[in-house]
Design a protein around this motif. Sequence first.
Motif, mmCIF file in Angstrom:
data_model
loop_
_atom_site.group_PDB
_atom_site.id
_atom_site.type_symbol
_atom_site.label_atom_id
_atom_site.label_comp_id
_atom_site.label_asym_id
_atom_site.label_seq_id
_atom_site.Cartn_x
_atom_site.Cartn_y
_atom_site.Cartn_z
ATOM 1 N N GLN A 92 37.241 41.488 39.128
ATOM 2 C CA GLN A 92 36.391 41.779 38.681
ATOM 3 C C GLN A 92 36.603 42.746 37.496
ATOM 4 N N SER A 93 35.833 42.852 36.307
ATOM 5 C CA SER A 93 35.884 44.554 35.432
ATOM 6 C C SER A 93 36.438 45.722 36.531
ATOM 7 N N GLY A 94 37.462 45.192 36.122
ATOM 8 C CA GLY A 94 38.369 46.860 37.370
ATOM 9 C C GLY A 94 38.033 46.733 39.069
ATOM 10 N N ALA A 95 37.774 45.890 38.413
ATOM 11 C CA ALA A 95 37.638 46.288 40.549
ATOM 12 C C ALA A 95 38.175 45.416 41.258
ATOM 13 N N ASP A 125 44.497 45.599 38.959
ATOM 14 C CA ASP A 125 45.116 44.691 37.329
ATOM 15 C C ASP A 125 46.748 43.741 37.595
#
Length: 235
Positions: A92-95, A125
């Motif tokens: 989530q959100s780059g995490a 990613d």
Amino acid sequence: MPLCLAALAGCATDTRVIERDLGEFDLKLGTAPTRSMAQGLVAPTTAGAFHGGLDLSHASGWYVGQWSPSAGISADHQLELNSYLGYATQPQSGAPGYELGLIRYSFPEVQSWDRNEYYAGLTLDERRIGAALSDAAGRTDSTLYLDLGRVTPFAVGVRMKYAAHALEAPHLLPGGDQVRMFSDWSLNLSRPWLGIQLDLSYTDSNLRPHECGAYSGMNAECGEVITFRAERLLF
């Protein structure tokens, strides 16, 4: 060094999976495994003509399931049950997202074949990494899997796998040599082209040709093999 070429055409198949929402739980019943673990490194096995299982997951990330790849009805297949328990989060959100779990392969008719496999996975990613440790009777196998996604500039998918195998009792070879530990690896390159899926794979191990009688790793063959595969779905 063998070189294998394959050109295949096929059509989509029905995996026959029934899915139901039970409050915060998601239940799947099917005649094909509904889940793979450790970013695709670990998956329930497939063996016989009569198979099926269930997968129950919770909104919190916990999941449990059981899969029977063989009901033991045919003479050449033993009854087998794959039971697993794990926890997974989504990126989530780059995490990063991660996963931890255990799968047990049980053979009620031949208990000496039973084994546990511990696994973990990480996603960031398009990149994925998975690791697994299996403690079968008489041996220990550890595997590392890396998926780099599509690598520029040619948008080629790159996947790599490395495994180390340790035998409790050494495998004796003619001439008095013995093998107690060995490793093997694979590299896969893939790319879609004009509606065709192209795959190039390379597999090998660190065993010398006269030691290949001791090989029992993840690859189909002990020695160096290059395989090219082209596949296109008709519909």
